[in-house]
Design a protein around this motif. Structure first.
Motif, mmCIF file in Angstrom:
data_model
loop_
_atom_site.group_PDB
_atom_site.id
_atom_site.type_symbol
_atom_site.label_atom_id
_atom_site.label_comp_id
_atom_site.label_asym_id
_atom_site.label_seq_id
_atom_site.Cartn_x
_atom_site.Cartn_y
_atom_site.Cartn_z
ATOM 1 N N ALA A 279 0.831 -1.209 0.000
ATOM 2 C CA ALA A 279 0.000 0.000 0.000
ATOM 3 C C ALA A 279 0.861 1.252 0.000
ATOM 4 N N GLY A 280 2.042 1.179 0.649
ATOM 5 C CA GLY A 280 2.939 2.325 0.654
ATOM 6 C C GLY A 280 3.420 2.670 -0.733
ATOM 7 N N VAL A 395 11.544 7.426 -1.258
ATOM 8 C CA VAL A 395 11.887 6.397 -0.284
ATOM 9 C C VAL A 395 10.745 5.387 -0.150
ATOM 10 N N ALA A 396 9.515 5.889 -0.069
ATOM 11 C CA ALA A 396 8.368 4.989 0.074
ATOM 12 C C ALA A 396 8.192 4.094 -1.139
ATOM 13 N N ALA A 397 8.518 4.609 -2.326
ATOM 14 C CA ALA A 397 8.312 3.841 -3.556
ATOM 15 C C ALA A 397 9.364 2.766 -3.778
ATOM 16 N N SER A 474 -2.439 3.607 9.152
ATOM 17 C CA SER A 474 -1.854 2.257 9.157
ATOM 18 C C SER A 474 -0.438 2.229 9.710
ATOM 19 N N ARG A 475 0.068 3.383 10.184
ATOM 20 C CA ARG A 475 1.428 3.395 10.722
ATOM 21 C C ARG A 475 1.479 2.647 12.047
ATOM 22 N N ASP A 517 6.688 2.476 5.137
ATOM 23 C CA ASP A 517 5.524 2.122 5.925
ATOM 24 C C ASP A 517 5.481 0.622 6.184
ATOM 25 N N VAL A 518 4.669 0.235 7.153
ATOM 26 C CA VAL A 518 4.349 -1.174 7.325
ATOM 27 C C VAL A 518 3.016 -1.402 6.648
ATOM 28 N N ASP A 519 3.054 -2.078 5.538
ATOM 29 C CA ASP A 519 1.843 -2.290 4.757
ATOM 30 C C ASP A 519 1.802 -3.750 4.344
ATOM 31 N N GLY A 520 0.706 -4.377 4.624
ATOM 32 C CA GLY A 520 0.534 -5.762 4.224
ATOM 33 C C GLY A 520 1.583 -6.689 4.803
#
Length: 525
Positions: A279-280, A395-397, A474-475, A517-520
Motif C-alpha cells: 500500500a505504501g 523512499v516509500a516507492a 496504518s502506521r 511504511d508497514v503495509d501488508g
C-alpha cells in the motif's frame, strides 16, 4: 553475485557505514543526471511564451513542447527501468545520456515546430532510460537505512539546484534567444557522461540470472503508455467526446488488458504484479501523479499569467519562481534526518498540506500580480511541498524492493510523475481553452478563464493530500526512544518551525531504520 553486490563491494568499506571518495563521486554523477533533468524542465517552462511567439504556436500546440517530452519520457519509462535491471544499469545510463546530449543540440537548432516537438520526444525517450537507471544505481549502491536516506537527501539537493539554476539561466538566456535554453543541456550532459564513464565501476554484472527479456510485454505496455499520453494531451484539440478520443481510450484499455494477460502467463514478466501488493508503494505512485501533475500545470498557468497577461519579462518570471527552488535546496539538506526520525508517511502528508495551501493562496491572484501577498507565499509553500514530498515519496516507492527489481520500482515511480504531468496538464489546458482564454482580450476575462483551472489544480492536490494522510492510520506504534508521540506529524511541524533538526541527527536516531511504511506485513526498512 548480483550487479548491485559487485558495485557495493567496489565502493563501500567493510562496515558499510563510511563514505568513500568513489561513493561520493557516484552520488554526484547520479545527482548530476537528476540536475540535468530538472534544468531542462525549468528552462523550457519559462521559455514557452518566447517559443510560441517565435514559431507562431497556439496555446494547445505550445503544450506539445512540454507534452512531447513527457510523451517519450512517460511512455518508455517502464521499458527503460526493466532494461536497466536486465541489461546493466551503467550501460543503459551511459548510452541514454549520450543520446540525450546529442538530441539537446538538435532541438536547439531546428526551426520547424514539428521537428522541435519530435526532438523533445526523443529527448524524453532518452531520459526514460537515464532516470530509472540513475535511481536504481543509487538504491542498489546505498543500502536501506541511514546511508540511503542521506543519499536521497543529497540527490534531491541536485534536483532542486538544477531547477533553481534553470530558472535563473532560462530568464537570462531567453532574453538573448530561447534556443539557448534548449542547447545548454548538451554540455551539462557531456560532463555528466564523462564523469559516469570515469567513476561508475565498469565490472557490473547484469541481474538477468537466466531471465529472458519480456519483449511482448515490453512492446505492449510501451504502446499502451504512448497511446494513453498521446490521447490525453491531444484530447482538447480533437474533443474529449470525439470518436478519435473515445477510440484511443478504448485502444489503451485493450492494450492494458493484453499486457495483463501476457504478464500473468510470462515466466519472466516485465512487471511482476506482486510489486503492487504494498500500500505504501501504491500511495507513493498516486502521490507522484498529483504532486508533479499539479505543479507542472501550475507553472504553465502562472507563466502565462505573468508574461502574457501581466507583461512580465522572462527574467522576472524566472526570479518569481526562484524562492521555491531555494526552499527545496535548503530543506533537502535536512531530509536524511527527517526521514530517519519520522519516516516518509508523515512527511508526505505534510508536503501535500503545504501544496494545497499554496494553490489556495494563489486563487487570490488578481489582474495585477501581487507578489508579496500572493505569489511569494504560494511559491514558498510549493517549495516546502516539493522539498518534503520528493524524497519521502521516493523512499516509500523503493523501500523493501529487492535489488533485482529496483529499476522497475524506480520506473514505476517516475512513470507516475511523467504520466501525471501529462494527464493533469492536458486536462487543465482543456479547461483553459474551454473558457476561451486564447480569444479573450480583457485581462479580467482572461483571468476568469484561468480561475476554474486553478480550482481544478487545487482540488487534485487535495485528493493527493487525503490519500497521503490515509497512510497515517496504518502506521505502527513509534519505536521506543523516538521523539514525540502520536503519529509524528505534530512533532514534525513543531521541529520544522523551531529549526531543531540538525544534520547530525541522521546517525544514531532510533527511528533511522524506519524508511518505509508497514503495509501488508512489510516491516519498515
Amino acid at each position: 553475485m548480483t550487479s548491485s553486490r559487485v558495485l557495493r563491494d567496489d565502493v563501500l568499506p567493510a562496515n558499510d557505514r563510511g563514505w568513500t571518495p568513489q561513493l561520493w563521486g557516484i552520488l554526484f554523477v547520479l545527482g548530476g543526471a537528476l540536475c540535468l533533468d530538472a534544468l531542462d524542465v525549468s528552462m523550457v517552462g519559462v521559455a514557452l511564451p518566447s517559443i510560441r511567439s517565435s514559431l507562431g504556436l497556439s496555446t494547445s500546440s505550445l503544450q506539445w513542447v512540454v507534452s512531447g517530452y513527457v510523451l517519450g519520457y512517460g511512455g518508455l519509462l517502464l521499458l527503460g527501468g526493466r532494461a536497466a535491471d536486465l541489461l546493466g544499469r551503467r550501460r543503459v545510463f551511459v548510452v541514454a545520456l549520450a543520446v540525450f546530449a546529442l538530441v539537446s543540440v538538435l532541438g536547439g537548432v531546428v526551426s520547424s515546430p514539428g521537428l522541435l516537438i519530435a526532438a523533445r520526444f526523443v529527448k524524453g525517450a532518452a531520459a526514460a532510460f537515464t532516470a530509472p537507471a540513475s535511481m536504481s544505481l543509487l538504491t542498489t549502491t546505498f543500502p536501506e537505512g541511514p546511508m540511503r536516506n542521506r543519499a536521497f537527501s543529497i540527490y534531491t539537493v541536485f534536483g532542486a539546484s538544477g531547477f533553481s539554476l534553470g530558472l535563473v539561466l532560462s530568464g537570462a538566456l531567453t532574453e538573448i534567444s530561447w534556443r539557448l535554453t534548449l542547447l545548454v543541456s548538451a554540455p551539462v550532459a557531456a560532463v555528466v557522461l564523462a564523469a559516469a564513464l570515469w567513476l561508475i565501476p565498469a565490472g557490473e554484472r547484469t541481474g538477468r540470472g537466466g531471465r529472458k527479456f519480456d519483449l511482448p510485454g515490453a512492446l505492449t505496455i510501451t504502446a499502451a503508455m504512448l497511446l494513453l499520453v498521446y490521447t490525453v494531451v491531444s484530447a482538447q484539440q480533437a474533443g474529449w467526446g470525439s470518436a478519435r478520443t473515445v477510440g484511443s481510450f478504448a485502444g489503451v484499455a485493450v492494450l492494458l488488458g493484453v499486457f495483463a494477460v501476457i504478464e500473468q502467463r510470462s515466466k519472466d514478466p516485465l512487471v511482476p504484479f506482486a510489486i503492487f501488493s504494498s500500500a505504501g508503494l501504491r500511495r507513493a505512485n498516486i502521490g507522484a501523479v498529483t504532486l508533479f501533475g499539479t505543479y507542472i500545470s501550475f507553472q504553465f498557468l502562472t507563466t502565462q499569467y505573468l508574461q502574457t497577461l501581466s507583461g512580465w519579462s522572462a527574467m522576472s518570471t524566472a526570479l518569481a519562481f526562484l524562492p521555491a527552488g531555494v526552499m527545496v535546496v535548503v530543506l533537502s539538506t535536512r531530509m536524511g534526518s527527517l526521514l530517519g526520525r519520522f519516516g516518509p508517511t508523515p512527511l508526505t502528508g505534510l508536503a501535500f498540506t503545504f501544496l494545497v495551501l499554496a494553490y489556495a493562496v494563489f486563487l487570490r491572484a488578481g489582474v495585477h500580480p501581487d507578489y508579496p501577498a500572493v505569489m511569494l507565499p504560494a511559491t514558498l509553500l510549493v517549495g516546502l511541498a516539493f522539498g518534503l514530498g520528493f524524497s519521502s515519496l521516493t523512499v516509500a516507492a523503493t523501500a523493501g524492493v529487492p535489488d533485482s527489481e529496483q529499476g522497475l520500482a524506480a520506473s514505476l515511480f517516475q512513470t507516475s510523475f511523467q504520466v501525471g504531468g501529462a494527464v493533469v496538464l492536458a486536462i487543465v489546458t482543456a479547461v483553459v481553452d474551454a473558457g476561451g482564454a486564447g480569444q479573450l482580450v480583457s485581462p479580467s476575462a482572461t483571468l476568469a478563464a484561468y480561475r476554474p483551472a486553478l480550482v481544478l489544480i487545487t482540488s487534485i492536490a487535495a485528493i493527493g493530500m487525503l490519500i497521503a494522510l490515509s497512510g497515517l492510520r496504518s502506521r505502527p506504534a513509534r519505536v521506543s526512544g523516538e521523539r514525540g508521540d502520536g503519529d509524528g506529524a505534530g512533532d514534525l511541524v513543531d521541529e520544522l518551525a523551531a529549526g531543531e533538526l540538525a544534520a547530525g541527527d541522521l546517525v544514531g536516531s532510533p527511528a533511522v531504520r524506519q524508511a518505509a511504511d508497514v503495509d501488508g506485513g512489510r516491516t519498515e526498512a
